[in-house]
Design an enzyme around this catalytic site. Sequence first.
Site, PDB file in Angstrom:
ATOM      1  N   CYS A  64     -13.456   0.341 -29.065  1.00 21.74           N
ATOM      2  CA  CYS A  64     -14.725   0.973 -29.256  1.00 21.74           C
ATOM      3  C   CYS A  64     -15.835   1.093 -28.136  1.00 21.74           C
ATOM      4  O   CYS A  64     -16.756   0.762 -28.093  1.00 21.74           O
ATOM      5  CB  CYS A  64     -15.459   0.247 -30.400  1.00 21.74           C
ATOM      6  SG  CYS A  64     -14.646  -0.312 -31.768  1.00 21.74           S
ATOM      7  N   GLY A  90       0.942  -1.041   0.000  1.00 18.34           N
ATOM      8  CA  GLY A  90      -0.018  -0.040   0.048  1.00 18.34           C
ATOM      9  C   GLY A  90       0.889   1.256  -0.064  1.00 18.34           C
ATOM     10  O   GLY A  90       0.391   2.327   0.159  1.00 18.34           O
ATOM     11  N   TYR A 142       0.658  -3.119 -11.888  1.00 15.54           N
ATOM     12  CA  TYR A 142      -0.785  -2.961 -12.318  1.00 15.54           C
ATOM     13  C   TYR A 142      -1.222  -2.487 -13.578  1.00 15.54           C
ATOM     14  O   TYR A 142      -2.090  -1.829 -13.593  1.00 15.54           O
ATOM     15  CB  TYR A 142      -1.506  -2.215 -11.039  1.00 15.54           C
ATOM     16  CG  TYR A 142      -1.434  -2.760  -9.743  1.00 15.54           C
ATOM     17  CD1 TYR A 142      -1.465  -4.206  -9.380  1.00 15.54           C
ATOM     18  CD2 TYR A 142      -0.582  -2.116  -8.793  1.00 15.54           C
ATOM     19  CE1 TYR A 142      -1.516  -4.782  -8.114  1.00 15.54           C
ATOM     20  CE2 TYR A 142      -0.199  -2.571  -7.611  1.00 15.54           C
ATOM     21  CZ  TYR A 142      -0.715  -3.997  -7.131  1.00 15.54           C
ATOM     22  OH  TYR A 142      -0.587  -4.397  -6.085  1.00 15.54           O
ATOM     23  N   GLU A 171       4.939  -6.370   2.439  1.00 15.88           N
ATOM     24  CA  GLU A 171       4.441  -7.172   0.874  1.00 15.88           C
ATOM     25  C   GLU A 171       4.152  -5.982   0.096  1.00 15.88           C
ATOM     26  O   GLU A 171       2.874  -5.954  -0.201  1.00 15.88           O
ATOM     27  CB  GLU A 171       3.701  -8.160   1.262  1.00 15.88           C
ATOM     28  CG  GLU A 171       2.565  -7.716   2.037  1.00 15.88           C
ATOM     29  CD  GLU A 171       1.594  -8.989   2.381  1.00 15.88           C
ATOM     30  OE1 GLU A 171       1.789 -10.060   2.295  1.00 15.88           O
ATOM     31  OE2 GLU A 171       0.329  -8.689   2.198  1.00 15.88           O
ATOM     32  N   GLY A 174       4.032  -4.036  -3.602  1.00 14.50           N
ATOM     33  CA  GLY A 174       3.915  -4.187  -5.209  1.00 14.50           C
ATOM     34  C   GLY A 174       4.272  -3.020  -5.876  1.00 14.50           C
ATOM     35  O   GLY A 174       5.321  -2.705  -6.304  1.00 14.50           O
TER      36      GLY A 174
END
Length: 402
Positions: free
Chosen positions: A345, A229, A374, A267, A269
């Site tokens: 589209c 986070g 991400y 942890e 990311g």
Amino acid sequence: MEKVIKAIKRLKEEKNEPLCSYLYDLVHLRKHVEQVTGMLPENCRMYYAMKANSEKEILETVYPFIEGFEVASIGEVKKARAVSPTVPVIFGGPGKTDDELAGGILENVQLFHVESMQELKRLAIIAEQLDKKVSVLLRMNLRGPFPSATLHMAGRPTQFGIDEAQAEEAIQLALSCPSLQLEGFHFHSISNNLNHKRHIELINIYFEKAKDWSQKYDFPLAYINVGGGIGVNFSDLHQSFHWDGFTDELQRLIVQENMQDVTIIFECGRFLTSSCGYYAVEIIDIKETHSKAFAVIRGGTQHFRLPVSWQHNHPFTIIPIEKWRYPFERKAVGSQEITIVGQLCTPKDVFAKDVMIEELRIGDIIMFLYTGAYSWSISHHDFLSHPHPQQLFLQEESVLKV
Ligand SMILES: *Cc1c(COP(=O)(O)O)cnc(C)c1O
């Protein structure tokens, strides 16, 4: 970034079709992760949450600098094992199946982050059947109050973790199962947090809770997982999370709360891999409708869903390309606002809305920054069946691996 731009210009010279590439600067990634992990207090360990980006080259690059991998499926366990048969793996995420729990045990997962009472019961039975004792952290969804109202995964009803109101029941159950070893607690409550002081306040709450429970129910606290986070500020890349201020304050907090003997797990990311990635795409068309200008790129949010999913204007830089191969005048816009869109589209296929640019021409390249986490990994790649982007890895100065 200069060497990335050089690599992109070279790619463009070599190829005639419109450029559409992800490019990862592994030299930067190595330096960044080494620096970030090097600043952690002594009893802290950094794991990489591989859902942010689990490309093999990324995992192999971060591996020497991290303690292990955080995974959320048996597929991710296998990816970790492909990097190293012995690297520590910690396994979280809601809805783990029996096969995943058994598979995790057989792959020697270091810690299971248990997300519910039912999962705790299933894990106990499966471990017993396999004649193993498995280490668990209970993932808790705290009730608060919290220093801020911006929590995403806890402090409110979510599918994550065990409600704090059930803490006693969960702890007693874990302690009563001979096949389980309760080692501590897991708290991952917030995403993309930019305020390091607020993060310290949150971790302080985690420390207090975990200590209380370990004293009250009389078991040794080996680990506290404080989650990931740590944020990236997409609206101002120079004003991101203040990691050195954070690690200094964390060291003070650890001493103040007497937590030196507990292993603190991170942890992360996004904070580790976001900055190494670039999504470079060529402008196919520029047009105006109802007095608004649009630039259409080769590619779309099926490659790079992050800005739609977080509802932000994604930062980018423009790489001017001089090549022009048509007999008519090249369309250009300058000193005005433009919306950058993809080939899908759907009106949702937007990367940045009404952003000011100095000059942009058809055939120039837009290079989105901070697309290492991400980005490709969360996107719906085959919507509309356009080709996938090339994935390129910059290994050393000017060495590209395709
Ligand atoms: C996604 C996730 C992380 C990583 O979060 P970042 O915001 O990328 O640091 C860590 N732990 C859990 C349980 C997660 O679901």
